[in-house]
Design an enzyme around this catalytic site. Structure first.
Site, PDB file in Angstrom:
ATOM      1  N   ARG A 150      70.602  -8.304   8.045  1.00  0.00           N
ATOM      2  CA  ARG A 150      70.824  -9.158   9.231  1.00  0.00           C
ATOM      3  C   ARG A 150      72.306  -9.485   9.375  1.00  0.00           C
ATOM      4  O   ARG A 150      72.874  -9.413  10.476  1.00  0.00           O
ATOM      5  CB  ARG A 150      70.002 -10.453   9.094  1.00  0.00           C
ATOM      6  N   HIS A 193      66.583 -17.208  -0.057  1.00  0.00           N
ATOM      7  CA  HIS A 193      66.319 -16.929   1.341  1.00  0.00           C
ATOM      8  C   HIS A 193      66.478 -18.265   2.068  1.00  0.00           C
ATOM      9  O   HIS A 193      65.933 -19.256   1.624  1.00  0.00           O
ATOM     10  CB  HIS A 193      64.854 -16.495   1.399  1.00  0.00           C
ATOM     11  N   ASN A 246      49.057 -20.276   0.241  1.00  0.00           N
ATOM     12  CA  ASN A 246      49.568 -18.971  -0.169  1.00  0.00           C
ATOM     13  C   ASN A 246      49.579 -18.803  -1.690  1.00  0.00           C
ATOM     14  O   ASN A 246      49.403 -17.693  -2.191  1.00  0.00           O
ATOM     15  CB  ASN A 246      50.943 -18.713   0.447  1.00  0.00           C
ATOM     16  N   ASP A 278      43.150  -5.446   2.608  1.00  0.00           N
ATOM     17  CA  ASP A 278      43.170  -6.737   3.310  1.00  0.00           C
ATOM     18  C   ASP A 278      41.772  -7.332   3.161  1.00  0.00           C
ATOM     19  O   ASP A 278      40.816  -6.620   2.847  1.00  0.00           O
ATOM     20  CB  ASP A 278      43.499  -6.523   4.802  1.00  0.00           C
TER      21      ASP A 278
HETATM   22  N1  APR Z   1      43.924 -10.658   0.361  1.00  0.00           N
HETATM   23  C1  APR Z   1      44.388  -9.684   1.176  1.00  0.00           C
HETATM   24  N2  APR Z   1      44.913  -9.921   2.384  1.00  0.00           N
HETATM   25  C2  APR Z   1      44.955 -11.186   2.804  1.00  0.00           C
HETATM   26  C3  APR Z   1      44.484 -12.269   2.013  1.00  0.00           C
HETATM   27  C4  APR Z   1      43.945 -11.951   0.743  1.00  0.00           C
HETATM   28  N3  APR Z   1      43.475 -12.885  -0.063  1.00  0.00           N
HETATM   29  N4  APR Z   1      44.669 -13.408   2.716  1.00  0.00           N
HETATM   30  C5  APR Z   1      45.225 -13.077   3.890  1.00  0.00           C
HETATM   31  N5  APR Z   1      45.401 -11.735   3.943  1.00  0.00           N
HETATM   32  C6  APR Z   1      45.944 -10.922   5.021  1.00  0.00           C
HETATM   33  C7  APR Z   1      45.528 -11.397   6.409  1.00  0.00           C
HETATM   34  O1  APR Z   1      44.200 -11.010   6.702  1.00  0.00           O
HETATM   35  C8  APR Z   1      46.558 -10.691   7.295  1.00  0.00           C
HETATM   36  O2  APR Z   1      46.100  -9.438   7.743  1.00  0.00           O
HETATM   37  O3  APR Z   1      47.361 -10.994   5.056  1.00  0.00           O
HETATM   38  C9  APR Z   1      47.773 -10.504   6.352  1.00  0.00           C
HETATM   39  C10 APR Z   1      49.002 -11.270   6.803  1.00  0.00           C
HETATM   40  O4  APR Z   1      49.437 -10.698   7.983  1.00  0.00           O
HETATM   41  P1  APR Z   1      50.216 -11.456   9.154  1.00  0.00           P
HETATM   42  O5  APR Z   1      49.535 -12.762   9.431  1.00  0.00           O
HETATM   43  O6  APR Z   1      50.429 -10.459  10.255  1.00  0.00           O
HETATM   44  O7  APR Z   1      51.603 -11.864   8.480  1.00  0.00           O
HETATM   45  P2  APR Z   1      52.875 -10.916   8.256  1.00  0.00           P
HETATM   46  O8  APR Z   1      53.790 -11.041   9.428  1.00  0.00           O
HETATM   47  O9  APR Z   1      52.404  -9.572   7.857  1.00  0.00           O
HETATM   48  O10 APR Z   1      53.594 -11.654   7.048  1.00  0.00           O
HETATM   49  C11 APR Z   1      53.059 -11.631   5.740  1.00  0.00           C
HETATM   50  O11 APR Z   1      55.213 -11.992   4.735  1.00  0.00           O
HETATM   51  O12 APR Z   1      57.288 -12.558   5.652  1.00  0.00           O
HETATM   52  C12 APR Z   1      56.149 -13.015   4.991  1.00  0.00           C
HETATM   53  O13 APR Z   1      55.994 -15.277   5.802  1.00  0.00           O
HETATM   54  C13 APR Z   1      55.405 -14.001   5.860  1.00  0.00           C
HETATM   55  O14 APR Z   1      54.021 -14.755   4.062  1.00  0.00           O
HETATM   56  C14 APR Z   1      54.044 -13.954   5.226  1.00  0.00           C
HETATM   57  C15 APR Z   1      53.893 -12.490   4.808  1.00  0.00           C
END
Ligand code: APR
Length: 309
Positions: free
Chosen positions: A151, A175, A95, A33
């Site tokens: 689901r 989706h 994204n 991360d």
């Molecule tokens: N490199 C690595 N990690 C990253 C980066 C990056 N460049 N940018 C963001 N992140 C990390 C964030 O720091 C965070 O810990 O991605 C993580 C995303 O976690 P959450 O916000 O908890 O989101 P989450 O519920 O895990 O969903 C992730 O899956 O279902 C899809 O729509 C949802 O696109 C989203 C993804």
């Protein structure tokens, strides 16, 4: 020595790591991360659960892509959720930037990896990951269909008041709005779904499945679903890592199946060590085939948006 990397240590990523570690099918699961300390802390915590639960897989938490080197499979969950005031295109731009950066770094260290993309918007992010990675399309796929099918199965089991393990449900397509439920492939205790539930009830369940993610977001207030999503992603990784050839609904590159080609779409496919071993073309009714083709057109249009960012 089998190695899986999960990019993103948020809810979806960390739960996927936990499921994979507890399944004890890889020697190492790397979680990375951009937030310093987060993957390291979660990894330490998970590793300390090993003696309690009795598994060996070691989780490595890191912010450094060199630790991901030589991964067999990578799950990409990194991304931002849509925030108030953000348009769909804003989210796509953010994204897309994250996924491009992540894939470039991954490929430097694991050029042979198979990629499982879960970051939303799923169809566009899977297409982008395939383009940026330069990998054969069979080695890049997305997770959505298994979640939607699960689901749907849950809602069917509740409505029909039957054991969840007696329900087989399949959704194809994309989706969300262009999800294509396939009632002809849905079974309840071996019986056709249409013999167990009336058409109006099936329609209601289909609608609830299409909006399944939003229903959970509405209840949670912040964040989105991750238990069922991570279960689905981990099952895909397991099939690839163990070369099982299991058939599951996944977002895969189509090459003429159902008269559809050149687009990532939810179809049934056999997963093995090479990624998508083969798309399994099943008999669909005319209206199901038409809905799948409509979904393909809708995804192609959405993918065009990538060119505008
Ligand atoms: N490199 C690595 N990690 C990253 C980066 C990056 N460049 N940018 C963001 N992140 C990390 C964030 O720091 C965070 O810990 O991605 C993580 C995303 O976690 P959450 O916000 O908890 O989101 P989450 O519920 O895990 O969903 C992730 O899956 O279902 C899809 O729509 C949802 O696109 C989203 C993804």
């Amino acid at each position: 020595m089998s190695k899986v990397t999960v990019v993103g240590a948020g809810k979806y990523g960390s739960t996927t790591v936990q499921r994979l570690a507890e399944a004890d099918i890889a020697d190492e699961v790397v979680m990375t991360d951009i937030v310093e300390g987060l993957p390291q802390g979660l990894a330490l915590d998970m590793n300390q659960s090993r003696p309690v639960l009795g598994y060996r897989t070691l989780v490595t938490g890191t912010n450094d892509y060199s630790d991901t080197a030589g991964s067999d499979v990578v799950v990409i969950t990194a991304g931002l959720p849509r925030k108030p005031g953000m348009s769909r295109m804003d989210l796509l731009g953010v994204n897309a930037g994250i996924v491009t950066d992540v894939v470039n770094q991954l490929m430097e260290h694991s050029p042979q990896a198979t990629l499982v993309v879960v970051t939303n918007p799923l169809d566009q992010m899977t297409t982008l990951a395939a383009e940026v990675s330069g990998l054969p399309r069979s080695k890049v796929m997305g997770q959505a269909g298994m979640l939607d099918s699960a689901r749907f199965a849950h809602f069917i089991s509740e409505a029909a008041d039957v054991d969840i393990l007696e329900v087989e449900a399949v959704t194809l397509g994309s989706h969300g709005d262009t999800m294509v439920p396939v009632p002809s492939l849905c079974k309840v205790g071996g019986k056709l779904l249409s013999d167990v539930l009336d058409a109006a009830t099936i329609d209601e369940l289909v609608d609830r499945t299409r909006k399944g993610g939003a229903e959970i977001v509405g209840l949670l207030k912040t964040g989105s679903a991750y238990y069922a999503p991570s279960a689905a992603a981990a099952k895909m990784v397991e099939a690839i890592l163990t070369d099982s050839g299991a058939t599951m609904p996944v977002c895969a590159w189509t090459e003429g199946q159902y008269g559809i080609e050149g687009v990532y779409l939810g179809v049934l496919a056999k997963l093995n060590a090479s990624g998508i071993g083969e798309i399994v073309e099943v008999d669909l009714t005319d209206s199901e085939t038409a809905a799948l083709r409509e979904a393909a057109v809708a995804v192609k249009e959405k993918v065009e948006d990538l060119k505008q960012i």
